[in-house]
Design an enzyme around this catalytic site. Structure first.
Site, PDB file in Angstrom:
ATOM      1  N   ILE A  31       5.154  25.944 -43.305  1.00 37.36           N
ATOM      2  CA  ILE A  31       4.145  26.470 -42.379  1.00 37.36           C
ATOM      3  C   ILE A  31       3.266  25.339 -41.830  1.00 37.36           C
ATOM      4  CG2 ILE A  31       2.249  26.966 -43.991  1.00 37.36           C
ATOM      5  CD1 ILE A  31       2.155  29.802 -42.745  1.00 37.36           C
ATOM      6  N   HIS A  99       9.884  23.955 -55.952  1.00 41.05           N
ATOM      7  CA  HIS A  99      10.425  23.846 -54.594  1.00 41.05           C
ATOM      8  C   HIS A  99      10.715  22.391 -54.279  1.00 41.05           C
ATOM      9  CE1 HIS A  99       6.016  23.736 -54.421  1.00 41.05           C
ATOM     10  NE2 HIS A  99       6.134  22.873 -53.418  1.00 41.05           N
TER      11      HIS A  99
HETATM   12  P1  5GP Z   1       3.376  21.720 -52.527  1.00 36.15           P
HETATM   13  O1  5GP Z   1       2.036  21.324 -51.982  1.00 36.15           O
HETATM   14  O2  5GP Z   1       3.219  22.725 -53.644  1.00 36.15           O
HETATM   15  O3  5GP Z   1       4.282  20.594 -52.865  1.00 36.15           O
HETATM   16  O4  5GP Z   1       4.129  22.451 -51.338  1.00 36.15           O
HETATM   17  C1  5GP Z   1       3.820  23.733 -50.918  1.00 36.15           C
HETATM   18  C2  5GP Z   1       4.232  23.810 -49.467  1.00 36.15           C
HETATM   19  O5  5GP Z   1       4.328  25.161 -49.111  1.00 36.15           O
HETATM   20  C3  5GP Z   1       3.218  23.156 -48.502  1.00 36.15           C
HETATM   21  O6  5GP Z   1       3.897  22.157 -47.743  1.00 36.15           O
HETATM   22  C4  5GP Z   1       2.743  24.318 -47.650  1.00 36.15           C
HETATM   23  O7  5GP Z   1       2.516  23.960 -46.304  1.00 36.15           O
HETATM   24  C5  5GP Z   1       3.858  25.333 -47.790  1.00 36.15           C
HETATM   25  N1  5GP Z   1       3.424  26.708 -47.683  1.00 36.15           N
HETATM   26  C6  5GP Z   1       2.378  27.283 -48.335  1.00 36.15           C
HETATM   27  N2  5GP Z   1       2.286  28.585 -48.015  1.00 36.15           N
HETATM   28  C7  5GP Z   1       3.297  28.835 -47.144  1.00 36.15           C
HETATM   29  C8  5GP Z   1       3.716  30.014 -46.455  1.00 36.15           C
HETATM   30  O8  5GP Z   1       3.151  31.104 -46.582  1.00 36.15           O
HETATM   31  N3  5GP Z   1       4.808  29.907 -45.649  1.00 36.15           N
HETATM   32  C9  5GP Z   1       5.483  28.719 -45.502  1.00 36.15           C
HETATM   33  N4  5GP Z   1       6.528  28.724 -44.679  1.00 36.15           N
HETATM   34  N5  5GP Z   1       5.108  27.599 -46.127  1.00 36.15           N
HETATM   35  C10 5GP Z   1       4.032  27.650 -46.942  1.00 36.15           C
END
Ligand code: 5GP
Ligand code: ZN
Length: 113
Positions: A31, A99
């Site tokens: 997103i 992820h």
């Molecule tokens: P982290 O910060 O945990 O490594 O990655 C989480 C990722 O998930 C971030 O890059 C964030 O932009 C993405 N993200 C969080 N919420 C959503 C959502 O509701 N939809 C999508 N498509 N991506 C999301």
């Protein structure tokens, strides 16, 4: 997992732009993209982070990596790409469902911030 954003994306409760899906995993556009191509790849099973994996996840994780290679090809990332899995607070993890970020489409820098 009731309050997990990525479990909700996997169950389609929260919509996403899906680039690949099968019975055990899903890949969708981030997103808040950090590169021209930024896809998030998840197992449908809730696993909190890389730190929570065990031997029983070997096939699942191997399958995900093999699919990532094909997804990168399908997204035309032939000049290269990066896979990142942020783990825990200091690793920069903000969503507590394991992820893999698939990033590409520009020159990526090293080391990361
Ligand atoms: P982290 O910060 O945990 O490594 O990655 C989480 C990722 O998930 C971030 O890059 C964030 O932009 C993405 N993200 C969080 N919420 C959503 C959502 O509701 N939809 C999508 N498509 N991506 C999301
Ligand atoms: Zn989850």
């Amino acid at each position: 997992m009731a309050d997990c954003i990525f479990c909700k994306i996997a169950s389609k409760e929260i919509p996403s732009k899906v680039v690949y899906e099968d019975d055990c995993m899903m890949a969708f556009h981030d997103i808040e993209p950090q590169a021209p191509t930024h896809v998030v790849v998840i197992p449908k099973e809730h696993i909190a982070s890389l730190d929570e994996i065990s031997k029983e996840h070997k096939n699942l994780l191997g399958h995900i990596l093999l699919c990532i290679k094909d997804i990168a090809k399908a997204l035309d990332l032939k000049e290269g790409y990066r896979i990142v899995s942020n783990c825990g607070a200091l690793g920069g993890q903000t969503v507590g469902h394991i992820h893999f970020h698939l990033l590409g489409g520009r020159q990526l820098q090293w080391p990361p911030g």
